[in-house]
Design an enzyme around this catalytic site. Structure first.
Site, PDB file in Angstrom:
ATOM      1  N   THR A  34     108.440  56.873  30.636  1.00  9.64           N
ATOM      2  CA  THR A  34     107.575  56.553  31.167  1.00  9.64           C
ATOM      3  C   THR A  34     107.160  55.722  30.455  1.00  9.64           C
ATOM      4  OG1 THR A  34     106.115  58.033  30.386  1.00  9.64           O
ATOM      5  CG2 THR A  34     106.823  58.106  32.327  1.00  9.64           C
ATOM      6  N   ALA A  73     106.620  60.942  27.240  1.00 12.62           N
ATOM      7  CA  ALA A  73     105.621  60.232  27.099  1.00 12.62           C
ATOM      8  C   ALA A  73     104.629  59.747  25.891  1.00 12.62           C
ATOM      9  CB  ALA A  73     105.014  61.600  28.190  1.00 12.62           C
ATOM     10  N   VAL A  80     108.160  62.720  22.992  1.00 13.66           N
ATOM     11  CA  VAL A  80     107.227  62.574  22.680  1.00 13.66           C
ATOM     12  C   VAL A  80     107.148  60.659  22.564  1.00 13.66           C
ATOM     13  CG1 VAL A  80     105.142  61.748  21.539  1.00 13.66           C
ATOM     14  CG2 VAL A  80     105.452  64.303  22.565  1.00 13.66           C
ATOM     15  N   LYS A  81     106.742  59.729  22.967  1.00  9.17           N
ATOM     16  CA  LYS A  81     106.863  58.266  22.404  1.00  9.17           C
ATOM     17  C   LYS A  81     106.004  57.699  22.062  1.00  9.17           C
ATOM     18  CE  LYS A  81     109.113  55.009  26.369  1.00  9.17           C
ATOM     19  NZ  LYS A  81     108.965  54.477  27.685  1.00  9.17           N
ATOM     20  N   VAL A  82     106.964  57.071  21.062  1.00  7.69           N
ATOM     21  CA  VAL A  82     106.188  56.601  19.860  1.00  7.69           C
ATOM     22  C   VAL A  82     106.375  55.178  19.667  1.00  7.69           C
ATOM     23  CG1 VAL A  82     105.016  58.643  19.326  1.00  7.69           C
ATOM     24  CG2 VAL A  82     107.521  57.497  18.209  1.00  7.69           C
TER      25      VAL A  82
END
Ligand code: G3P
Length: 230
Positions: A27, A69, A95-97
């Protein structure tokens, strides 16, 4: 090649996951905002963190594979706090950064704590090298957006795969911003381990006009032969 679905639409992901071919979900803030707006029948959304967390939780419950996310903070300490909080939603959250200095610092810190991080908005091999050195679990090169500006997105995938092949990084290339079946097949031929697909592209992979016309002919022949038997 593993397939992730690039969508925050829980019902759509649930449907596609029934195929048994879905290995994860990605996402981003745009997809989440679109989904919340769609669900509430509004054009725009001012979301509380709760809406995002609830949707990510629902997506995580649909499959065992990773659900990316994305943080929306841009400075390191806020990003880190957000990443920690997202990682607590479920054990399969990645975790998307973004691929910025703060993003990679955050990737490094979270990765040291055993949290899977997907570094997104990667547009060059140099950036992919930094993401791998920062301990990323996934790096997401956006090939469609590179094609959009007249560059060759697939060429970037080839370069990153070649570059990573010389080292023992844990980072996997997650082909993103996929716009066509050709993107999927060409990436697979290069050995890219994962592609994240918009639902429309995932469904298109099944299709060939000769399959449809061939099936129609088989069924029509079968119907005719049954009639003559009777
Ligand atoms: O989820 C990130 C990426 O796949 C976005 O794709 O189509 O917005 O360039 P796109």
């Amino acid at each position: 090649m593993r397939f992730f679905i690039d969508s925050a639409d829980v019902n759509e992901v649930r449907e596609l996951a029934k195929s048994g071919l879905v290995d994860g979900v990605t996402t981003n803030p745009s997809l989440i905002a679109k989904e919340i707006a769609r669900a509430s029948g509004e054009d725009s959304v001012e979301d509380s963190g709760g809406g995002i967390h609830r949707r990510i939780g629902e997506l995580c419950a649909l499959l065992d594979g990773p659900v990316s996310a994305e943080v929306v903070a841009t400075d390191f300490s806020e990003m880190y706090k957000e990443g920690k909080s997202l990682s607590k939603i479920a054990k399969n959250v990645a975790v998307k950064v973004p691929l910025t200095e703060s993003g990679l610092r955050c990737c490094h810190a979270l990765s040291l704590e055993g949290i899977d991080v997907n570094v997104t908005l990667c547009f060059s091999s140099a950036q992919a090298l930094l993401a791998a050195k920062s301990g990323a679990r996934f790096v997401s090169p956006f090939i469609g957006r590179l094609d959009d500006i007249g560059h060759d997105g697939l060429q970037l995938i080839e370069e990153i795969l070649e570059l990573y092949s010389h080292y023992t990084f844990r980072t996997e290339v997650l082909v993103a911003s996929v716009r066509s079946i050709g993107h999927v097949v060409a990436s697979a031929r290069m050995g890219a381990p994962i592609a994240t697909l918009p639902p429309k592209i995932f469904r298109a992979l099944y299709k060939h006009p000769l399959t449809d016309s061939g099936l129609e002919a088989f069924l029509s022949d079968w119907r005719e032969s049954k009639q003559s038997i009777l």
